[in-house]
Design a protein around this motif. Structure first.
Motif, mmCIF file in Angstrom:
data_model
loop_
_atom_site.group_PDB
_atom_site.id
_atom_site.type_symbol
_atom_site.label_atom_id
_atom_site.label_comp_id
_atom_site.label_asym_id
_atom_site.label_seq_id
_atom_site.Cartn_x
_atom_site.Cartn_y
_atom_site.Cartn_z
ATOM 1 N N VAL A 146 13.027 23.432 99.899
ATOM 2 C CA VAL A 146 12.990 24.889 99.766
ATOM 3 C C VAL A 146 12.991 25.191 98.273
ATOM 4 N N PHE A 147 14.146 25.470 97.681
ATOM 5 C CA PHE A 147 14.169 25.778 96.256
ATOM 6 C C PHE A 147 15.143 24.899 95.467
ATOM 7 N N GLY A 148 16.320 24.659 96.010
ATOM 8 C CA GLY A 148 17.350 23.929 95.293
ATOM 9 C C GLY A 148 17.376 22.450 95.631
ATOM 10 N N LEU A 175 12.787 30.753 91.109
ATOM 11 C CA LEU A 175 12.988 30.161 92.429
ATOM 12 C C LEU A 175 13.602 28.767 92.290
ATOM 13 N N CYS A 176 12.771 27.746 92.098
ATOM 14 C CA CYS A 176 13.292 26.380 92.106
ATOM 15 C C CYS A 176 14.163 26.056 90.898
ATOM 16 N N VAL A 177 13.765 26.505 89.694
ATOM 17 C CA VAL A 177 14.577 26.181 88.513
ATOM 18 C C VAL A 177 15.931 26.898 88.594
ATOM 19 N N GLU A 178 15.894 28.174 88.917
ATOM 20 C CA GLU A 178 17.169 28.896 89.014
ATOM 21 C C GLU A 178 18.036 28.333 90.131
ATOM 22 N N SER A 179 17.430 27.955 91.247
ATOM 23 C CA SER A 179 18.208 27.372 92.343
ATOM 24 C C SER A 179 18.803 26.029 91.944
ATOM 25 N N ALA A 211 13.314 38.133 85.676
ATOM 26 C CA ALA A 211 14.503 37.877 86.496
ATOM 27 C C ALA A 211 15.118 36.533 86.155
ATOM 28 N N ALA A 212 14.270 35.513 86.007
ATOM 29 C CA ALA A 212 14.767 34.169 85.703
ATOM 30 C C ALA A 212 15.436 34.128 84.342
ATOM 31 N N GLN A 213 14.775 34.663 83.337
ATOM 32 C CA GLN A 213 15.320 34.600 81.977
ATOM 33 C C GLN A 213 16.657 35.327 81.889
#
Length: 242
Positions: A146-148, A175-179, A211-213
């Motif tokens: 999924v993402f994490g 998504l994946c990096v933040e997770s 959002a990520a930053q």
């Protein structure tokens, strides 16, 4: 003091503390999803993420991280995203999961062979392969779904190498990096993020990169640019030589 005045005072006094991040022999670089579907104009997700990837120079910056790992003796772990045939039988999916399955993102036949992998959207960018194929310096962990990284072996492999600090980058940011960042923090790792070595979808009224930053700054111990990290590592090298 009324509520408006209190809110104004709160904004003026609420300064985020600086945690800092010291790179040592227990530090690794983790790169998430450095794959063609995200990072090539031919990839199925390029229409959504391409603008952000170009703005951040993410393709070149991710390559720089591979190089910096090799030059500074920092082990690099790659956390990839693959979907095998049986994954398309899931009974329910979130919004982006459904999209990824619909467009056959990161598809492979099965986990027991690599037939059709070379050159596919699940494959690495060609410019990254000389680094990723260096088995002494780079470890490719099992795929997340999924993402994490909760359902792959990234945390296990980091622990086995006695890593407790991670410099994180890759795709996609919100998504994946933040997770990965959130899960690694919950598992007790100290995390820094290289903010311009990532990119996120930009859609009408939705800016994933912004959002990520924002969340990188609010949660990580340090947010580097690629250039800043290169300077930090060069300084560390000079100090070690003195």
């Amino acid at each position: 003091m009324n509520s408006t005045e209190k809110a104004k005072q709160g904004k003026e006094t609420a300064q985020l503390p600086v945690s800092g991040f010291e790179i040592d022999r227990h530090t690794a670089i983790v790169i998430v999803d450095p794959q063609k579907d995200f990072l090539s104009p031919d990839g199925v997700a390029w229409g959504a993420v391409g603008e952000s990837v170009i703005e951040n120079n993410a393709i070149g910056n991710i390559e720089t991280l591979f190089r910096l790992g090799a030059e500074n003796g920092i082990h690099v772990f790659v956390s990839p995203h693959y979907y095998y045939e049986h994954d398309h039988g899931w009974q329910f999916e979130g919004t982006l999961e459904k999209l990824m399955h619909n467009i056959n993102m990161f598809d492979r036949g099965d986990q027991l062979n690599v037939e059709g992998f070379e050159g596919s959207g699940a494959d690495w960018l060609e410019r990254y392969k000389p680094y990723i194929n260096d088995k002494e310096r780079v470890t490719v962990v099992s795929p997340h779904k999924v993402f994490g990284p909760e359902n792959n072996d990234l945390v296990l492999q980091l622990r086995k190498q006695k890593i407790d600090k991670v410099i994180l980058a890759g795709m996609s940011g919100n998504l994946c990096v933040e997770s990965h960042m959130r899960e690694l923090l919950e598992c007790g790792f100290e995390v820094a993020v290289v903010g311009d070595a990532t990119g996120s979808a930009k859609l009408p009224n939705l800016d994933g990169d912004q959002a990520a930053q924002t969340n990188f700054v609010m949660m990580a111990s340090e947010v580097y640019t690629t250039s800043q990290l290169e300077i930090v590592l060069e300084s560390r090298k000079i100090l070690a030589e003195e």
